[in-house]
Design a protein around this motif. Structure first.
Motif, short mmCIF file in Angstrom:
data_model
loop_
_atom_site.label_atom_id
_atom_site.label_comp_id
_atom_site.label_asym_id
_atom_site.label_seq_id
_atom_site.Cartn_x
_atom_site.Cartn_y
_atom_site.Cartn_z
N ALA A 1 0.81 -1.22 0.00
CA ALA A 1 0.00 0.00 0.00
C ALA A 1 0.84 1.27 0.00
CB ALA A 1 -0.94 0.00 1.21
N GLU A 2 2.06 1.21 0.54
CA GLU A 2 2.92 2.39 0.57
C GLU A 2 3.26 2.91 -0.83
OE1 GLU A 2 6.29 1.21 2.83
OE2 GLU A 2 5.27 1.36 4.78
N LEU A 3 3.12 2.06 -1.85
CA LEU A 3 3.43 2.46 -3.22
C LEU A 3 2.25 3.13 -3.92
CD1 LEU A 3 5.41 -0.70 -4.38
CD2 LEU A 3 6.36 1.55 -3.87
N PHE A 4 1.11 3.24 -3.23
CA PHE A 4 -0.08 3.83 -3.82
C PHE A 4 -0.29 5.26 -3.31
CE2 PHE A 4 -0.71 -0.55 -4.73
CZ PHE A 4 -1.64 -0.64 -5.76
N ALA A 5 -0.93 6.07 -4.14
CA ALA A 5 -1.27 7.44 -3.74
C ALA A 5 -2.36 7.41 -2.67
CB ALA A 5 -1.76 8.23 -4.96
N GLU A 6 -2.56 8.54 -2.00
CA GLU A 6 -3.59 8.61 -0.96
C GLU A 6 -4.97 8.31 -1.53
OE1 GLU A 6 -3.68 8.84 2.14
OE2 GLU A 6 -1.76 9.60 2.83
N ARG A 7 -5.23 8.78 -2.75
CA ARG A 7 -6.49 8.49 -3.44
C ARG A 7 -6.18 7.69 -4.69
NH1 ARG A 7 -10.72 9.07 -0.31
NH2 ARG A 7 -12.00 9.15 -2.19
N VAL A 8 -6.90 6.61 -4.90
CA VAL A 8 -6.61 5.68 -5.99
C VAL A 8 -7.85 5.48 -6.85
CG1 VAL A 8 -5.76 3.38 -6.58
CG2 VAL A 8 -4.98 4.48 -4.47
N ASP A 9 -7.65 5.53 -8.17
CA ASP A 9 -8.71 5.17 -9.12
C ASP A 9 -8.65 3.65 -9.26
OD1 ASP A 9 -10.54 4.88 -11.12
OD2 ASP A 9 -9.33 5.83 -12.68
N GLY B 1 6.01 8.68 -8.83
CA GLY B 1 6.50 7.49 -8.14
C GLY B 1 5.45 6.70 -7.38
N LEU B 2 4.17 7.11 -7.44
CA LEU B 2 3.11 6.41 -6.74
C LEU B 2 2.04 5.96 -7.73
CD1 LEU B 2 2.64 8.75 -3.64
CD2 LEU B 2 3.81 6.54 -3.69
N ILE B 3 1.40 4.83 -7.43
CA ILE B 3 0.35 4.29 -8.28
C ILE B 3 -0.95 5.05 -8.00
CG2 ILE B 3 -1.01 2.23 -8.84
CD1 ILE B 3 1.44 0.58 -7.85
N THR B 4 -1.48 5.70 -9.03
CA THR B 4 -2.72 6.48 -8.88
C THR B 4 -3.92 5.79 -9.50
OG1 THR B 4 -2.24 7.70 -10.93
CG2 THR B 4 -1.46 8.66 -8.85
N ARG B 5 -3.65 4.84 -10.40
CA ARG B 5 -4.74 4.08 -11.02
C ARG B 5 -4.36 2.61 -11.04
NH1 ARG B 5 -6.13 2.29 -16.31
NH2 ARG B 5 -8.37 2.30 -16.71
N TYR B 6 -5.31 1.77 -10.60
CA TYR B 6 -5.07 0.33 -10.53
C TYR B 6 -6.27 -0.37 -11.16
CZ TYR B 6 -4.13 -4.26 -8.36
OH TYR B 6 -3.88 -5.60 -8.12
N ALA B 7 -6.07 -0.97 -12.31
CA ALA B 7 -7.13 -1.70 -13.00
C ALA B 7 -6.67 -3.14 -13.20
CB ALA B 7 -7.45 -1.05 -14.33
N VAL B 8 -7.49 -4.09 -12.78
CA VAL B 8 -7.13 -5.50 -12.90
C VAL B 8 -8.20 -6.23 -13.70
CG1 VAL B 8 -8.18 -6.05 -10.65
CG2 VAL B 8 -6.52 -7.61 -11.66
N TYR B 9 -7.74 -7.03 -14.64
CA TYR B 9 -8.62 -7.83 -15.50
C TYR B 9 -8.19 -9.29 -15.31
CZ TYR B 9 -8.89 -3.16 -17.43
OH TYR B 9 -9.02 -1.79 -17.58
N GLU B 10 -9.10 -10.11 -14.80
CA GLU B 10 -8.72 -11.48 -14.47
C GLU B 10 -9.83 -12.45 -14.84
OE1 GLU B 10 -7.99 -11.62 -10.29
OE2 GLU B 10 -10.06 -11.18 -9.76
N ASP B 11 -9.50 -13.72 -14.77
CA ASP B 11 -10.48 -14.79 -15.01
C ASP B 11 -11.35 -14.91 -13.76
OD1 ASP B 11 -11.91 -17.06 -15.55
OD2 ASP B 11 -10.17 -18.38 -15.81
N SER B 12 -12.29 -14.00 -13.63
CA SER B 12 -13.08 -13.89 -12.40
C SER B 12 -13.95 -15.10 -12.15
CB SER B 12 -13.93 -12.62 -12.44
OG SER B 12 -14.74 -12.61 -13.61
N LEU B 13 -14.41 -15.77 -13.19
CA LEU B 13 -15.25 -16.95 -12.99
C LEU B 13 -14.48 -18.07 -12.30
CD1 LEU B 13 -17.97 -18.30 -13.42
CD2 LEU B 13 -17.18 -19.05 -15.67
N THR B 14 -13.24 -18.28 -12.70
CA THR B 14 -12.41 -19.31 -12.05
C THR B 14 -12.19 -18.99 -10.58
OG1 THR B 14 -11.25 -19.91 -14.09
CG2 THR B 14 -10.09 -20.32 -12.03
N VAL B 15 -11.95 -17.73 -10.25
CA VAL B 15 -11.76 -17.32 -8.86
C VAL B 15 -13.03 -17.57 -8.06
CG1 VAL B 15 -11.21 -15.42 -7.30
CG2 VAL B 15 -10.06 -15.59 -9.52
N ALA B 16 -14.19 -17.16 -8.60
CA ALA B 16 -15.46 -17.32 -7.89
C ALA B 16 -15.79 -18.79 -7.67
CB ALA B 16 -16.58 -16.65 -8.68
#
Length: 271
Positions: A153-161, A246-261
């Motif tokens: 979490a230290e690598l992320f900005a205070e507010r994250v998209d 130097g901080l992550i301001t946007r984090y978008a993840v695309y995954e095989d959500s059906l397999t996880v569920a």
């Protein structure tokens, strides 16, 4: 300056403890800086008492100084009055190079002139070279592999998209999938993921990292074992990060959500 303390000397001792390699000397230095009841507060965690502070500083030293080759230095701007001290510290390569991190530290001292409360803020000083998108992305992947939510979490900005490839309401079998927007939310997200999986069976692979200015795309897969169901799964995923200062301001993840569920659900999920 109304404080009966050599502030510059005190700050130099504070900075030196983060660079100290000898555990015995480090422990002695911590006792000479923090009150036994002292508290350090970062954006994502709190550390109370000498034992917690020692573990925190030892971990930071091992990761950043010993393994990554950084060194901490004072910016030489310490000031204070009454029972408070404020100063800036930099982390930069020991062999020379651009500043990788800057922290603004605010201390309150007790009557024994030891730290009662410390508040640590990540800041970006004027004209400070920005950490590269690749460096931040690689550090994120390294910390992700180590599985320490607060350090991630230290690598992320205070507010994250925060964007996930899931329905807005998430899925009842996957409780960590929900809207997030702050650095503290990021730590909670990764903490919840860890709580649902067997650490020894958790792994993942990165097949490719693509960098374009402030944007990074990471392609790979996730391999996990669910604690409750005992099911193992592998899910393909892609991360899209935006890095600013130097901080992550946007984090978008695309995954095989059906397999996880399906791996977490008591019953098979309809395809």
């Amino acid at each position: 300056m109304d404080i009966d303390l050599d502030i510059d000397q005190f700050v130099n001792r504070y900075v030196a403890v983060w660079n100290e390699a000898d555990p015995v000397a480090r422990r002695r230095a911590i006792a000479g800086l923090w009150d036994a009841d002292g508290i350090q507060v970062t954006e994502s965690a709190q550390f109370h008492g000498h034992d917690a502070l020692e573990a925190r500083i030892a971990e930071a030293h091992d990761d950043l100084v010993r393994d990554a080759g950084f060194v901490f230095q004072s910016a030489g701007d310490a000031t204070g009055h009454h029972d408070t001290v404020a100063f800036t510290t930099h982390m930069l390569p020991a062999g020379g190079g651009s500043i990788a991190w800057t922290g603004r530290i605010f201390l309150t001292l007790g009557g024994n002139r030891l730290i009662r409360h410390e508040y640590q803020f990540t800041v970006h000083a004027p004209n400070e070279p920005k950490a590269s998108t690749r460096a931040t992305t690689e550090e994120f992947l390294r910390r992700l592999g180590e599985g320490e939510p607060d350090r991630i979490a230290e690598l992320f900005a205070e507010r994250v998209d925060w964007q996930l490839d899931w329905p807005e309401g998430g899925h009842p079998a996957v409780p960590w999938i929900r809207p997030r927007s702050t650095r503290a939310d990021v730590a909670d997200h990764f903490r919840e993921i860890a709580a649902f999986h067997v650490p020894e069976k958790s792994a993942g692979g990165v097949s490719r990292v693509l960098i374009d200015e402030t944007e990074a795309v990471v392609l790979g897969d996730i391999r996990q074992m669910v604690k409750v169901t005992g099911r193992q799964y592998t899910a393909l995923c892609a991360l899209h990060l935006t890095v600013e200062d130097g901080l992550i301001t946007r984090y978008a993840v695309y995954e095989d959500s059906l397999t996880v569920a399906e791996a977490l659900a008591d019953q098979p999920v309809n395809r």
